[in-house]
Design a protein around this motif. Structure first.
Motif, mmCIF file in Angstrom:
data_model
loop_
_atom_site.group_PDB
_atom_site.id
_atom_site.type_symbol
_atom_site.label_atom_id
_atom_site.label_comp_id
_atom_site.label_asym_id
_atom_site.label_seq_id
_atom_site.Cartn_x
_atom_site.Cartn_y
_atom_site.Cartn_z
ATOM 1 N N CYS A 183 0.835 -1.189 0.000
ATOM 2 C CA CYS A 183 0.000 0.000 0.000
ATOM 3 C C CYS A 183 0.876 1.248 0.000
ATOM 4 C CB CYS A 183 -0.892 -0.020 1.241
ATOM 5 S SG CYS A 183 -1.960 1.410 1.369
ATOM 6 N N TYR B 43 -5.653 -1.830 6.339
ATOM 7 C CA TYR B 43 -5.226 -1.028 7.492
ATOM 8 C C TYR B 43 -6.072 0.240 7.640
ATOM 9 C CZ TYR B 43 -1.649 0.391 10.955
ATOM 10 O OH TYR B 43 -0.979 0.736 12.084
ATOM 11 N N HIS B 44 -6.061 1.095 6.597
ATOM 12 C CA HIS B 44 -6.885 2.305 6.675
ATOM 13 C C HIS B 44 -7.862 2.426 5.515
ATOM 14 C CE1 HIS B 44 -2.860 3.012 8.470
ATOM 15 N NE2 HIS B 44 -3.590 3.404 9.508
ATOM 16 N N GLY B 45 -7.921 1.367 4.719
ATOM 17 C CA GLY B 45 -8.979 1.299 3.719
ATOM 18 C C GLY B 45 -8.720 1.984 2.383
ATOM 19 N N TRP B 46 -7.480 2.321 2.059
ATOM 20 C CA TRP B 46 -7.219 2.860 0.721
ATOM 21 C C TRP B 46 -7.570 1.774 -0.300
ATOM 22 C CZ3 TRP B 46 -2.389 6.450 -0.107
ATOM 23 C CH2 TRP B 46 -2.437 7.498 0.841
ATOM 24 N N CYS C 282 -6.792 -1.934 0.961
ATOM 25 C CA CYS C 282 -5.827 -2.124 2.040
ATOM 26 C C CYS C 282 -6.586 -2.316 3.352
ATOM 27 C CB CYS C 282 -4.896 -0.921 2.135
ATOM 28 S SG CYS C 282 -3.715 -1.103 3.494
ATOM 29 N N HIS D 45 0.122 4.043 1.254
ATOM 30 C CA HIS D 45 -0.011 4.828 2.484
ATOM 31 C C HIS D 45 1.111 4.452 3.451
ATOM 32 C CE1 HIS D 45 -2.306 5.666 6.460
ATOM 33 N NE2 HIS D 45 -1.690 6.766 6.059
ATOM 34 N N ARG D 46 0.960 3.336 4.156
ATOM 35 C CA ARG D 46 2.024 2.966 5.098
ATOM 36 C C ARG D 46 2.411 1.505 4.956
ATOM 37 N NH1 ARG D 46 -0.305 6.227 9.465
ATOM 38 N NH2 ARG D 46 -0.085 4.460 10.898
ATOM 39 N N ALA D 47 2.361 1.036 3.700
ATOM 40 C CA ALA D 47 3.062 -0.192 3.287
ATOM 41 C C ALA D 47 2.401 -1.541 3.534
ATOM 42 C CB ALA D 47 4.486 -0.233 3.841
ATOM 43 N N ALA D 48 1.211 -1.609 4.086
ATOM 44 C CA ALA D 48 0.616 -2.938 4.291
ATOM 45 C C ALA D 48 0.410 -3.640 2.946
ATOM 46 C CB ALA D 48 -0.727 -2.802 5.007
HETATM 47 S S1 FES Z 1 -1.326 1.283 5.120
HETATM 48 FE FE1 FES Z 1 -2.766 0.976 3.567
HETATM 49 S S2 FES Z 1 -4.321 2.372 4.042
HETATM 50 FE FE2 FES Z 1 -2.866 2.743 5.554
#
Ligand code: FES
Ligand SMILES: [Fe+2]
Lengths: 427, 162
Positions: free
Chosen positions: A89, A111-114, A109, A91-94
């Motif tokens: 992702c 984690y935060h839904g992107w 994603c 955003h922060r890599a998940a």
């Molecule tokens: S790490 Fe993917 S939405 Fe935050």
């Protein structure tokens, strides 16, 4: 000429000196620093196989895999274009995908839904207000690799500046075309795989695909389990086969010349082991020409094609290798069936695959044991060399490269010369 | 619950497990029906039976001929991966009779197996479904499907019969 048997000390190693015309240094199996460089200079710098088209047949079909150590998703979009996206992702890599395969409309994603489209574009970000003007979605698609395919084989690379796939494959292309004839008139399909790991370096497995020399030794118990006719067919080490260096590290080992082109010799007698299948196909109403074509294709091709660095078209299956660490490698043996072909023929292919491959097969466990022993043995005599000189005196120049006898180490020499070229940036 | 049947079935299956751990392979081969199938699937779908699995890739899909060959290979001394042989101890529990049509009984059990070979101790946990045919001479194995809980993972060699 006196042969220098002493390797240079580790600290001052020149990579170019670790591969010679007839040998490779043991540290290529054991040195973690070399492994790190391979991930960068080989797996992140050349064409790496990621999928067969049948694995992502319809729009939305995806497969998760790796390019080197980097997780990627191979996915077909609605315009039928295949993308290879880093599974990370923005955003922060998940990871955005944890399934091995499936069908989807998007990657969300956890984690935060992107959420991302099938082409990797960033579609939606929950609660975007907090970003004000500081997040341009166009700037954060899933990172996309360059993708090209040949004969249904999909390859990806991180590099925009390397040659087109077709040039990289070169003379290997005609062998890929020959290999795909085992569809027996149907498109070929990847219908599952055996996955296993062994505690050893990836190049030990790479070497093995064109190692005819080991077959009668390591696979004695397999040879004892097949009928006499098959056993004779597989007794190829003193036969007329050959190993050919096809350039760029690719090579082919032809074990059974009679089975190079599966669309030839269709009048040859049906082998004993397929007599029952032929009868079943006749009963299903297939005409004799079709029965012959399918039965000839069912046992696979008479050669192993090794494509540097990670894929082989090996008789009747695809061998995929994934380097995990300097002393751990994951292998997939993907089974091939005839897409839309007679169920009886496909069942025969599945049973043949199970007979040799996989953790309970009659072949793979013995290969795996031998490779483990190589890695273990390589901890001893760290100044010694891996010999690759078998068949060297008899090698001849061919139209596509050079060829040696069927148990020559020509294919390994080809792979290590390519290794040297990529690792040192020198030809 | 028919505890009498449960006792008979578990006694038979414990005996089978003991034969495998102690390499009494000829006795093991003799306990099958002629059309019996020994299957170790990859597909985790628990609803699939022998006919469905015939069209999928498995770790093993053995008819009588392949079972005999598997035993021959394990005992031949020709296979480097089974020299030395693994030592195994398995326990079977959680027996449940799923069906009984008079001719055959379907039973499901939990199997925990520990394997030691060379320097490594490994675990294999499986859900096992058996079809036991009733014969004049006691039960015979008609099918045995060993569903490893980690069947979809990358496995190491399994040089014995699960
Ligand atoms: S790490 Fe993917 S939405 Fe935050
Ligand atoms: Fe092998």
């Amino acid at each position: 000429m006196a042969i220098d048997l002493k390797a240079p000390p580790a600290a001052s190693r020149d990579l170019a000196d670790l591969v010679r015309a007839d040998r490779a240094h043991t540290s290529l199996y054991t040195d973690p620093a070399i492994f790190e460089q391979e991930m960068d200079r080989i797996f992140a710098s050349c064409w790496v196989w990621v999928a067969h088209v049948s694995e992502v047949k319809e729009a939305g079909d995806y497969k998760s895999t790796y390019v080197g150590r980097q997780p990627v998703v191979v996915v077909r979009d609605r315009k039928q274009k295949i993308h290879v996206l880093l599974n990370r992702c923005r955003h922060r890599a998940a990871t955005v995908c944890e399934e091995k395969k499936g069908r989807t409309n998007s990657f969300v994603c956890p984690y935060h839904g992107w959420s991302y489209g099938l082409d990797g574009s960033l579609r939606g970000v929950p609660h975007p207000e907090s970003y004000g003007q500081c997040l341009d979605k166009g700037e954060y698609p899933l990172k996309s690799l360059r993708v090209e395919e040949y004969a249904g084989m999909v390859f990806a690379t991180f590099r925009e500046d390397i040659e087109p796939l077709a040039d990289w494959l070169g003379p290997a292309k005609k062998w890929m075309d020959l290999f795909m004839k085992q569809g027996g008139g149907y498109p070929i399909k990847v219908a599952g795989e055996h996955r296993f790991r062994f505690p050893g370096n990836w190049k030990i497995q790479l070497e093995n695909t064109t190692d005819g020399y080991h077959f009668p030794v390591v696979h004695k118990s397999f040879l004892s389990s097949v009928d006499e006719q098959t056993e004779r067919m597989l007794d190829f080490v003193n036969g007329p086969g050959f190993v050919e260096d096809l350039g760029n590290g690719h090579s082919v080992m032809v074990m059974i010349p009679e089975l190079v082109d599966l669309e030839e010799n269709l009048d040859a007698p049906v082998p004993a082991r397929f007599a029952e299948l032929a009868e079943e196909l006749r009963k299903e109403g297939h005409d004799e020409a079709k029965v012959r074509r399918i039965v000839r294709a069912v046992g696979g091709s008479g050669f192993n094609l090794n494509l540097f660095p990670n894929i082989a078209c090996s008789m009747a299956f695809f061998r995929v290798l994934r380097p995990v660490s300097v002393n751990e490698t994951e292998i997939h043996h993907a089974v091939i069936t005839m897409d839309g072909g007679p169920a009886a023929a496909n069942r025969a292919r599945l049973r043949l695959h199970e007979h040799f491959q996989g953790p309970m097969g009659f072949g793979t466990p013995d290969d795996s044991e031998a490779w483990e022993r190589v890695q273990k043995g390589a901890q001893a005599g760290t100044d010694l060399w891996i010999l690759l000189n078998r068949g060297l005196p008899g090698e001849r120049v061919t139209e596509d490269g050079r060829a040696g006898d069927v148990s020559a180490e020509t294919g390994m020499r080809a792979a290590y010369q390519q290794w040297k070229k990529l690792m040192t940036g020198r030809g | 619950m028919n505890t009498q049947l449960l006792t008979e079935v578990s006694a038979f299956l414990w005996q089978e497990a003991d034969m495998l751990d102690h390499h009494d392979y000829q006795d093991w081969l003799a306990q099958w029906t002629a059309d019996g199938l020994y299957i170790v699937p990859i597909d985790p779908d628990v609803a699939s039976g022998p006919a469905d699995l015939a069209d999928r890739l498995n770790y093993a899909y053995d008819d009588a001929d392949m079972r005999a060959k598997r035993v021959a290979r394990l005992t031949s001394g020709e296979s480097v991966s089974t020299q030395p042989a693994s030592r195994t101890v398995r326990s079977l529990s959680r027996f449940r009779i799923l069906a009984d049509d008079g001719a055959a009984i379907t039973v499901r059990a939990a199997q925990h197996l520990r394997e030691f070979r060379k320097e490594t101790l490994r675990d294999y946990t499986a859900d096992v479904t058996y079809e036991l045919a009733r014969t004049g001479d006691g039960f015979r194995l008609k099918s045995k499907i060993v569903r490893l809980v980690n069947s979809t993972d990358a496995l190491h060699s399994i040089g014995y019969i699960l």
